[in-house]
Design a protein around this motif. Structure first.
Motif, short mmCIF file in Angstrom:
data_model
loop_
_atom_site.label_atom_id
_atom_site.label_comp_id
_atom_site.label_asym_id
_atom_site.label_seq_id
_atom_site.Cartn_x
_atom_site.Cartn_y
_atom_site.Cartn_z
N ASN A 112 0.83 -1.21 0.00
CA ASN A 112 0.00 0.00 0.00
C ASN A 112 0.86 1.25 0.00
OD1 ASN A 112 -2.37 -1.45 0.01
ND2 ASN A 112 -2.72 -1.23 2.19
N ILE A 113 1.91 1.26 0.82
CA ILE A 113 2.81 2.41 0.88
C ILE A 113 3.49 2.62 -0.47
CG2 ILE A 113 4.91 3.31 1.93
CD1 ILE A 113 4.01 1.89 4.53
N ILE A 114 3.99 1.53 -1.04
CA ILE A 114 4.66 1.63 -2.34
C ILE A 114 3.69 2.11 -3.42
CG2 ILE A 114 5.77 0.27 -4.17
CD1 ILE A 114 7.07 -1.35 -1.93
N LEU A 115 2.50 1.53 -3.44
CA LEU A 115 1.49 1.95 -4.42
C LEU A 115 1.15 3.43 -4.28
CD1 LEU A 115 -1.05 -1.01 -4.46
CD2 LEU A 115 0.33 -0.23 -6.37
N GLY A 116 1.01 3.89 -3.04
CA GLY A 116 0.66 5.29 -2.82
C GLY A 116 1.75 6.25 -3.25
N ILE A 117 3.01 5.93 -2.92
CA ILE A 117 4.12 6.82 -3.25
C ILE A 117 4.37 6.82 -4.76
CG2 ILE A 117 6.60 7.19 -2.99
CD1 ILE A 117 6.29 6.18 -0.10
N ILE A 118 4.49 5.64 -5.35
CA ILE A 118 4.72 5.57 -6.79
C ILE A 118 3.50 6.09 -7.54
CG2 ILE A 118 5.16 4.02 -8.74
CD1 ILE A 118 6.83 2.33 -6.83
N GLY A 119 2.32 5.80 -7.03
CA GLY A 119 1.10 6.30 -7.65
C GLY A 119 1.03 7.81 -7.66
N ALA A 120 1.48 8.44 -6.58
CA ALA A 120 1.50 9.90 -6.53
C ALA A 120 2.45 10.47 -7.58
CB ALA A 120 1.89 10.38 -5.14
N ALA A 121 3.59 9.81 -7.76
CA ALA A 121 4.54 10.27 -8.77
C ALA A 121 3.96 10.11 -10.17
CB ALA A 121 5.85 9.51 -8.63
N VAL A 122 3.33 8.97 -10.42
CA VAL A 122 2.73 8.71 -11.74
C VAL A 122 1.60 9.70 -12.02
CG1 VAL A 122 1.34 7.04 -13.05
CG2 VAL A 122 3.37 6.27 -11.81
N ALA A 123 0.71 9.88 -11.05
CA ALA A 123 -0.42 10.79 -11.25
C ALA A 123 0.05 12.24 -11.39
CB ALA A 123 -1.41 10.67 -10.10
N PHE A 138 2.85 13.21 -12.65
CA PHE A 138 3.40 13.32 -14.00
C PHE A 138 2.28 13.42 -15.04
CE2 PHE A 138 4.62 11.09 -17.92
CZ PHE A 138 5.61 11.96 -18.37
N LEU A 139 1.29 12.53 -14.94
CA LEU A 139 0.21 12.54 -15.92
C LEU A 139 -0.61 13.82 -15.87
CD1 LEU A 139 -1.08 8.85 -15.64
CD2 LEU A 139 0.29 9.85 -17.46
N PHE A 140 -0.91 14.28 -14.65
CA PHE A 140 -1.66 15.53 -14.54
C PHE A 140 -0.82 16.73 -14.93
CE2 PHE A 140 -4.51 13.10 -11.59
CZ PHE A 140 -5.63 13.20 -12.39
N GLY A 141 0.49 16.64 -14.75
CA GLY A 141 1.40 17.70 -15.19
C GLY A 141 1.35 17.87 -16.70
N LEU A 142 1.20 16.76 -17.42
CA LEU A 142 1.06 16.83 -18.87
C LEU A 142 -0.22 17.57 -19.27
CD1 LEU A 142 2.14 13.22 -19.92
CD2 LEU A 142 3.47 15.33 -20.12
N LEU A 143 -1.23 17.47 -18.41
CA LEU A 143 -2.50 18.15 -18.68
C LEU A 143 -2.55 19.58 -18.13
CD1 LEU A 143 -4.92 15.19 -17.84
CD2 LEU A 143 -4.19 15.97 -20.10
N GLY A 144 -1.50 19.96 -17.40
CA GLY A 144 -1.45 21.30 -16.84
C GLY A 144 -2.09 21.42 -15.47
N VAL A 145 -2.38 20.30 -14.82
CA VAL A 145 -3.00 20.29 -13.49
C VAL A 145 -1.91 19.94 -12.47
CG1 VAL A 145 -4.74 19.19 -12.02
CG2 VAL A 145 -5.19 19.54 -14.45
N SER A 146 -1.86 20.69 -11.38
CA SER A 146 -0.86 20.38 -10.36
C SER A 146 -1.53 20.29 -8.99
CB SER A 146 0.24 21.44 -10.34
OG SER A 146 -0.28 22.68 -9.94
#
Length: 83
Positions: free
Chosen positions: A35-46, A48-56
């Motif tokens: 769960n910890i790994i999923l949350g931390i890596i998931g935050a980085a992935v999300a 990045f993806l939202f950064g491509l859309l201009g959302v931070s």
């Protein structure tokens, strides 16, 4: 993580909550460490993806939301690969 303005310990705690929420939401049976790994890596992935859309996202709540969304994406990808 540094962009969100939180430290490593806070990232682990928030990542754990985000991963736990995603695990319950997606009906996935993962342990606390995963769960910890999923949350931390998931935050980085999300982030990045939202950064491509201009959302931070910023701060603790933003990191939690990004971790939840990213962890759900990772759980979904994991399920798709296993099939």
């Amino acid at each position: 993580m540094d962009d969100a303005g939180i430290g490593w310990i806070a990232a682990i705690i928030i990542g754990g909550f985000a991963g736990w929420f995603a695990s319950n939401f997606m009906k996935s049976d993962t342990g606390i460490f995963m769960n910890i790994i999923l949350g931390i890596i998931g935050a980085a992935v999300a982030s990045f993806l939202f950064g491509l859309l201009g959302v931070s996202f910023g701060g603790w709540l933003g990191y939690l939301v990004a971790g939840f969304i990213g962890a759900c994406i990772l759980i979904g990808l994991g399920r798709a690969i296993r099939r």
